[in-house]
Write an enzyme that holds these catalytic residues in place. Structure first.
Site, mmCIF file in Angstrom:
data_model
loop_
_atom_site.group_PDB
_atom_site.id
_atom_site.type_symbol
_atom_site.label_atom_id
_atom_site.label_comp_id
_atom_site.label_asym_id
_atom_site.label_seq_id
_atom_site.Cartn_x
_atom_site.Cartn_y
_atom_site.Cartn_z
ATOM 1 N N TYR A 256 0.856 -1.186 0.000
ATOM 2 C CA TYR A 256 0.000 0.000 0.000
ATOM 3 C C TYR A 256 0.889 1.233 0.000
ATOM 4 C CZ TYR A 256 -3.424 3.456 1.669
ATOM 5 O OH TYR A 256 -4.231 4.559 1.819
ATOM 6 N N ASP B 260 9.424 2.938 -0.353
ATOM 7 C CA ASP B 260 8.377 3.590 0.433
ATOM 8 C C ASP B 260 8.592 3.203 1.893
ATOM 9 O OD1 ASP B 260 6.187 4.609 1.653
ATOM 10 O OD2 ASP B 260 4.695 3.578 0.421
ATOM 11 N N LYS C 248 4.484 8.975 8.787
ATOM 12 C CA LYS C 248 4.268 8.378 10.109
ATOM 13 C C LYS C 248 5.234 8.880 11.180
ATOM 14 C CE LYS C 248 1.306 4.887 8.351
ATOM 15 N NZ LYS C 248 1.303 4.101 7.146
HETATM 16 C C1 LIG Z 1 0.612 4.579 5.808
HETATM 17 C C2 LIG Z 1 1.337 4.375 4.536
HETATM 18 C C3 LIG Z 1 1.190 5.228 3.435
HETATM 19 C C4 LIG Z 1 0.156 6.331 3.408
HETATM 20 O O1 LIG Z 1 0.400 7.300 4.346
HETATM 21 P P1 LIG Z 1 -0.818 8.281 4.800
HETATM 22 O O2 LIG Z 1 -0.162 9.254 5.720
HETATM 23 O O3 LIG Z 1 -1.825 7.385 5.458
HETATM 24 O O4 LIG Z 1 -1.350 8.902 3.565
HETATM 25 C C5 LIG Z 1 1.983 5.034 2.334
HETATM 26 N N1 LIG Z 1 2.889 4.040 2.303
HETATM 27 C C6 LIG Z 1 3.055 3.191 3.328
HETATM 28 C C7 LIG Z 1 4.099 2.132 3.244
HETATM 29 C C8 LIG Z 1 2.282 3.319 4.477
HETATM 30 O O5 LIG Z 1 2.433 2.453 5.475
#
Ligand SMILES: *Cc1c(COP(=O)(O)O)cnc(C)c1O
Length: 415
Positions: free
Chosen positions: A129, A224, A252
């Site tokens: 994701y 990511d 995060k």
């Molecule tokens: C949480 C997450 C996102 C999205 O971040 P948001 O702040 O919720 O938009 C993208 N990539 C990864 C790997 C994530 O865990």
């Protein structure tokens, strides 16, 4: 008033049954709901809260920042402070742009990769994701998987067609795709440790192959690290595995609980971003002073105590994961566990989980019963089989033992 009563679908209890508690307060490893129930929290706001809820230094930094003005929409020293910390922790990042969410970070990073390579296609992996932008909402794990929606309504096929979704941990699939789309692939975006189909680790040599192939093909490799950055190690999965990507996305933890995302890499690439270059990306609240203060304070605390915090998180998480596995075994419940540092998932499966297909084999009904049995005992885990759980620095040995004990009581009741 709010669709499903939630502002993000993963918060709903659709997969496990019942109504989610309404949370009114958090402190350390604990949260409280509006009915006065206390929970030991392993969600940690889905990753950001590595120091636990309402860490006093972070609260103080945010309060002080607020008194000096909430937002200016202009350059501030706080942005430079956070940029310095991020760049020092991620050596390949020479320049970083702050945004307000992980979604914006990944969306912007693939735009940048397309601008830099002048190519159309992107590769992502099934079950990974990367936020909810159109191009990345293809076979996107967790929330989407829990709801059983393939991709999302409203995403145009014409946009999704440039996203190639391949199985994770499968080098052959990558080689085949590169020979089919020779010279057309702008970037490969990957969660170097996947958190969003549950925690899934790269098999030995997989990340090395990704690096080698993308380099050979002139394709940018995007790590990511929105979830893994400052989580699996201070310098993220790229430090843990010793692999240097071309671009990194963060989020995060770098916001310390406030909305922050970031993308960065070598100046040669990031100089494409406006106003220096032709790739446009902007944000009214980007680099918000409160968010920068929370992030800076969190990263400084982590940096100061990293030789203490990370080994301890590692040890306690290991204890928890193996204690619960043992309890499952004693109760005759088929359970698998994946863990990287303080992120982990217990899969209700007979075989190891290494990709989306093996994750999808899990007994989600058994997961749901386990989740509810633990919640009844005051232990709050993510309400989906396809999510990672987290420990924070505020969790204690006693919390771990209590959780293992609760699991020991729960397993016999779920069969
Ligand atoms: C949480 C997450 C996102 C999205 O971040 P948001 O702040 O919720 O938009 C993208 N990539 C990864 C790997 C994530 O865990």
């Amino acid at each position: 008033m709010i669709p499903g009563g939630v502002n993000s679908p993963v918060r709903a209890f659709g997969a496990v049954g019942g109504e989610p508690p309404i949370i009114v307060r958090g402190e350390g490893a604990r949260i409280w709901d509006a009915d006065g129930n206390e929970y030991l929290d392993y969600v940690g706001s889905w990753g950001p809260l590595i120091l636990g809820h309402a860490a006093p230094q972070v609260v103080e930094a945010v309060t002080t920042a607020a008194k000096n003005g909430m937002s200016f929409g202009a350059s501030t020293p706080a942005e430079a402070d956070l940029a310095e910390l991020v760049i020092a922790a991620f050596p390949h990042i020479q320049k970083v742009r702050f945004v307000s969410s992980g979604t914006e970070a990944t969306m912007s990073a693939i735009r940048l990769a397309r601008a830099f390579t002048k190519r159309k296609y992107i590769i992502k992996f099934e079950g990974c994701y990367h936020g909810h932008s159109d191009a990345l909402l293809v076979k996107a794990g967790s929330g989407v998987a829990t709801l059983g929606i393939p991709g999302s309504a409203g995403v145009l096929e014409e946009l999704a067609q440039f996203t190639l979704a391949l199985p994770f941990n499968d080098v052959k699939a990558i080689e085949q795709t590169f020979s089919r789309f020779n010279g057309e692939i702008a970037c490969v975006i990957v969660e170097p440790v996947v958190g969003n189909m549950g925690c899934v680790l790269p098999v030995s040599g997989y990340m090395e192959s990704l690096r080698e192939i993308t380099k050979r093909e002139g394709t940018l490799l995007i790590f990511d690290e929105v979830m893994t950055g400052f989580r699996v190690a201070f310098g993220g999965a790229q430090e843990k595995y010793g692999i240097t990507p071309d671009l990194t996305t963060l989020g995060k933890i770098i916001g310390g609980g406030l909305p922050v995302g970031a993308y960065g890499g070598p100046a040669e690439i990031v100089n494409m971003v406006a106003p220096l270059g032709p790739m446009y990306q902007a944000g009214t609240l980007s680099g918000n002073p409160l968010a920068m203060a929370a992030g800076t304070t969190t990263l400084r605390l982590l940096r100061e105590k990293k030789n203490e915090i990370y080994p301890r998180l590692n040890r306690l998480t290991q204890q928890l994961v193996s204690g619960v596995l043992e309890a499952a075994k004693d109760a005759g419940v088929a359970l698998q566990a994946n863990r990287a540092g303080s992120m982990f998932t217990w899969f209700f499966a007979k075989n190891a989980v290494t990709d989306w297909n093996s994750a999808a084999q899990c007994d989600t009904a058994a997961f749901g019963r386990f989740f509810c049995a633990m919640l009844d005992r005051g232990i709050y885990f993510p309400p989906s089989q396809f999510e990672a759980a987290f420990l924070s620095a505020a969790h204690t040995e006693e919390d771990i033992q209590r959780t293992i004990q609760a699991a020991r009581q729960s397993f016999p009741t779920i069969q």
